[in-house]
Design an enzyme around this catalytic site. Structure first.
Site, PDB file in Angstrom:
ATOM      1  N   CYS A  12      67.450  65.898  62.802  1.00  0.00           N
ATOM      2  CA  CYS A  12      68.543  65.798  63.760  1.00  0.00           C
ATOM      3  C   CYS A  12      69.827  66.194  63.026  1.00  0.00           C
ATOM      4  CB  CYS A  12      68.658  64.385  64.308  1.00  0.00           C
ATOM      5  SG  CYS A  12      69.152  63.166  63.071  1.00  0.00           S
ATOM      6  N   HIS A  42      64.537  58.578  55.591  1.00  0.00           N
ATOM      7  CA  HIS A  42      63.183  58.037  55.493  1.00  0.00           C
ATOM      8  C   HIS A  42      62.158  59.176  55.452  1.00  0.00           C
ATOM      9  CE1 HIS A  42      64.359  53.818  57.067  1.00  0.00           C
ATOM     10  NE2 HIS A  42      64.389  53.893  55.771  1.00  0.00           N
ATOM     11  N   HIS A 138      66.174  46.738  59.610  1.00  0.00           N
ATOM     12  CA  HIS A 138      66.463  48.152  59.371  1.00  0.00           C
ATOM     13  C   HIS A 138      67.879  48.285  58.808  1.00  0.00           C
ATOM     14  CE1 HIS A 138      67.073  52.445  60.090  1.00  0.00           C
ATOM     15  NE2 HIS A 138      65.770  52.558  60.257  1.00  0.00           N
ATOM     16  N   GLU A 140      70.154  50.458  59.158  1.00  0.00           N
ATOM     17  CA  GLU A 140      71.163  50.837  60.153  1.00  0.00           C
ATOM     18  C   GLU A 140      71.664  49.608  60.895  1.00  0.00           C
ATOM     19  OE1 GLU A 140      71.266  52.958  64.496  1.00  0.00           O
ATOM     20  OE2 GLU A 140      70.121  54.004  62.945  1.00  0.00           O
ATOM     21  N   SER A 234      62.163  54.532  61.550  1.00  0.00           N
ATOM     22  CA  SER A 234      62.157  53.837  62.842  1.00  0.00           C
ATOM     23  C   SER A 234      61.922  54.805  63.991  1.00  0.00           C
ATOM     24  CB  SER A 234      63.480  53.102  63.038  1.00  0.00           C
ATOM     25  OG  SER A 234      63.550  52.547  64.338  1.00  0.00           O
ATOM     26  N   ASN A 235      62.613  55.966  63.977  1.00  0.00           N
ATOM     27  CA  ASN A 235      62.468  56.880  65.119  1.00  0.00           C
ATOM     28  C   ASN A 235      61.077  57.509  65.140  1.00  0.00           C
ATOM     29  OD1 ASN A 235      62.673  59.879  64.013  1.00  0.00           O
ATOM     30  ND2 ASN A 235      64.181  58.694  62.859  1.00  0.00           N
TER      31      ASN A 235
END
Length: 663
Positions: A12, A42, A138, A140, A234-235
């Protein structure tokens, strides 16, 4: 076989920006040592590559040392990871960068994450409740929460909102940028229904939304779906869950090596990738999957790919289901892994759903395998004990303080469970006095040190008392290093004697002499204080060698004479209380601790034989202060002066009335 790659697969904007910036810094010799604060992204492939090119991974504890050593000859550049960091760490980096021009900070926090930091800072007040939909561990989410100046809570699913007790609270709601869109929409719906004034900010990254939408649509059209990305991403895990809901044959892999052989009934394959997956890995998988299996016996390859599992094997698998009483694990074997509650939880209060998530990778030991049932019973504890006992044994060498819960009371001591390992604490090392009740420790979390290890039998002995003694010693040293005359302390009255009170200042006792307890004479300290009472005292004097402290309690502000002089002066009128009668006059209390004398000549506006003719003990009267002896703390009072003043006032009124009548 047709292979289709989702349009939004791969890096991204935020991740690409972080990676490109890091490579640019590594190529610039003038930037000096490049230090990444935590994992940049990650993805193990990228992390390995930048480390090979000279980047160092550092933690918060390294910041001060890096800043101190940064110089013109050895400049340092710290790169902030794409997930962002906490406000405290960011402020520390900024402070060092402002002081040392050779210590630079390159903020690669994703702009979408940075936006949430601004929301937390500017949209929240101290009275608000800041709710974050995401994974509480996490980086973030940890960073986001640190920017809110109010109470923060993290919800992992829409079902958790009901546990937040939102009544009468102003709610500010945001989401981790990579969360599942459908679950986020449920959260918004519940909040809007329960909180009419809630502030809701759509903070799921638009790229994440598009990626999830494309993954679901592509998964519905193919026979097999491959989700590429790091296990910690996570994504990537969200993409895996989204695709799995539509296409049962969905696998998650970091690269080609993690993808199992394909059967000959797979005609369409879809590929998507998390935000931290580089294009090179996507292209490699696409090319390989299109070519490598041509002409092979796919059914046999798939059968061979499922490994045989035996009791005692240590296996790694991906969690496919999390229930309150067990975990289900995909082992890429002919059996499904089941981890019962007792083989994964340290105690009965453990909430598995709060610790484990679908898509998480775990390591476990097979303790029972049934090919008939197609189930392998696994134990996370047994694997953890093997690894963690090494850590516990190492703690014996380093003197590290460990923490665990007292789970059993046994003969001769207690058992503490630490990192799934049982550690015996003898009664004499428990910190409980001789003949004390060991049951008081049950269920408590305690701090201890390892004092003996038997590596052959995997047994360890610990001591709570050693930690308490060391902490008490450190506390005493700190106390004596900082004590000074006049310094105030808040303590508890520990005991009373005829000559004073002993006050516990936190493990150190000081004495308040009886004369320091009150400005007035007392026969016993119990008249002023009681055991267990909290006092604010100050240091009058101390002897470090003899470990003695003399404390004061009464202050000038509580001095009755100070109170009196602040309230009254000569010619002031006070309501006084008669406390004693003498032949020459009466003594009256002006304020507690200060008495004044009303001479017999000042009691009445006529001559009296004795004060008792007019006054009695306990009577309250108004009196005028006619003199104050500051040096000897004496006060002279007069009732007569007020009586004469009243008579004069009456005469003046009468004269004025007569004059008006005459006119």
């Amino acid at each position: 076989m047709k292979v289709t790659v989702a349009k939004s697969a791969g890096f991204c904007f935020g991740v690409k920006r972080a990676v490109d910036t890091t490579y640019r810094l590594l190529a610039d010799p003038g930037k000096g040592k490049i230090c990444i604060l935590g994992h940049l992204i990650h993805n193990p492939h990228i992390l390995k590559d930048i480390e090979q090119k000279g980047a160092l991974t550092v933690s918060e504890s390294d910041i001060d040392l890096l800043a101190q050593n940064a110089s013109a000859q050895n400049p340092v550049t710290v790169v902030i990871r794409a997930h962002g960091i906490t406000k405290a760490i960011f402020d520390k980096l900024t402070e060092h960068a402002n002081i040392n021009p050779y210590f630079c900070v390159e903020d690669c926090t994703c702009p979408f994450v940075k936006k949430i930091h601004r929301i937390a800072e500017t949209e929240c007040t101290p009275d608000d409740l800041f709710l974050v939909f995401g994974n509480p561990t996490h980086p973030e989410v940890v960073g986001i929460c640190s920017y809110a100046p109010c109470e923060t809570r993290v919800i992992t699913a829409s079902d958790n909102i009901e546990l937040c007790n939102l009544h009468n609270k102003n709610v500010v709601l945001v989401s981790q940028t990579t969360q599942k869109l459908s679950e986020w929409q449920k959260c918004q719906k519940i909040i809007k229904k329960g909180c009419t004034n809630a502030k809701i900010f759509d903070t799921i990254c638009s790229v994440t939304e598009n990626r999830q939408t494309e993954a679901r649509a592509l998964a519905a059209e193919v026979d097999m779906m491959v989700v590429l990305g790091g296990q910690e991403s996570s994504n990537t895990r969200q993409l895996y869950r989204t695709a799995k809901e539509v296409c049962p044959f969905t696998v998650m892999a970091e690269d080609m090596s993690g993808i199992p052989p394909i059967t000959n009934n797979i005609f369409k394959m879809g590929i998507t990738a998390g935000a931290s997956t580089p294009d090179s890995i996507i292209q490699e998988v696409m090319k390989t999957m299109s070519e490598i299996y041509e002409g092979e016996n796919f059914a046999q390859l798939l059968e061979d790919s499922f490994k045989t599992l035996n009791t005692g094997d240590i296996v790694t698998g991906v969690i496919t289901s999390v229930a309150p009483n067990e975990l289900k694990v995909d082992l890429s074997a002919k059996v499904t892994g089941i981890v019962p509650f007792d083989e994964v939880a340290e105690d009965s209060s453990t909430d598995l759903t709060a610790i484990y998530k679908i898509g998480d990778t775990i390591e476990a030991k097979a303790i029972r395998v049934s090919d008939v049932d197609g189930v392998a019973t696994l134990s996370v504890k047994q694997v953890a004990r093997i690894t963690n006992f090494k850590k516990i044994a190492a703690a014996a060498e380093t003197g590290e303080i460990l923490e665990g819960k007292v789970t059993d009371i046994v003969k001769g001591g207690v058992v503490v469970t630490c990192m799934f390992t049982r550690v015996f604490i003898p009664a004499g090392q428990s910190g409980i006095p001789r003949d004390g009740d060991m049951e008081t420790l049950r269920g408590k979390t305690v701090r201890f040190k390892i004092i003996d290890v038997n590596t052959e039998r995997n047994r360890a002995v610990g001591s709570i008392r050693v930690v308490e003694r060391e902490e008490r010693k450190a506390k005493l040293e700190e106390f004596w290093a900082n004590i000074e005359e006049g310094k105030q302390y808040t303590g508890t009255v520990k005991s009373l004697t005829s000559y004073g009170a002993f006050v516990d200042l936190g493990g150190i006792d000081g004495m308040v002499h009886a004369s320091e307890l009150s400005w007035t004479h007392i026969k016993n300290p119990a008249e002023v204080v009681s055991v267990g009472e909290t006092l604010t005292v100050f240091v009058k004097s101390f002897d470090r060698e003899k470990k003695r402290i003399s404390l004061g309690y009464k202050t000038e502000e509580t001095n009755p004479w100070t109170i009196f002089t602040n309230a009254y002066g000569v010619d002031s009128v006070a309501k006084v209380k008669i406390v004693s009668l003498m032949p020459f006059g009466a003594f009256a209390q002006v304020v507690p601790g200060v008495d004044g004398l009303i001479h017999i000549s000042q009691i009445a506006d006529k001559k009296i034989a004795k004060p008792a003719d007019v006054l009695e003990i306990g009577q309250e009267v108004d009196a005028k202060i006619i003199a104050i002896d500051e040096e000897n703390h004496k006060v002279s009072l007069s009732i007569r002066a007020l009586l004469e003043a009243a008579e004069e006032a009456v005469e003046e009124v009468a004269e004025e009335a007569t004059e008006e009548t005459a006119e």
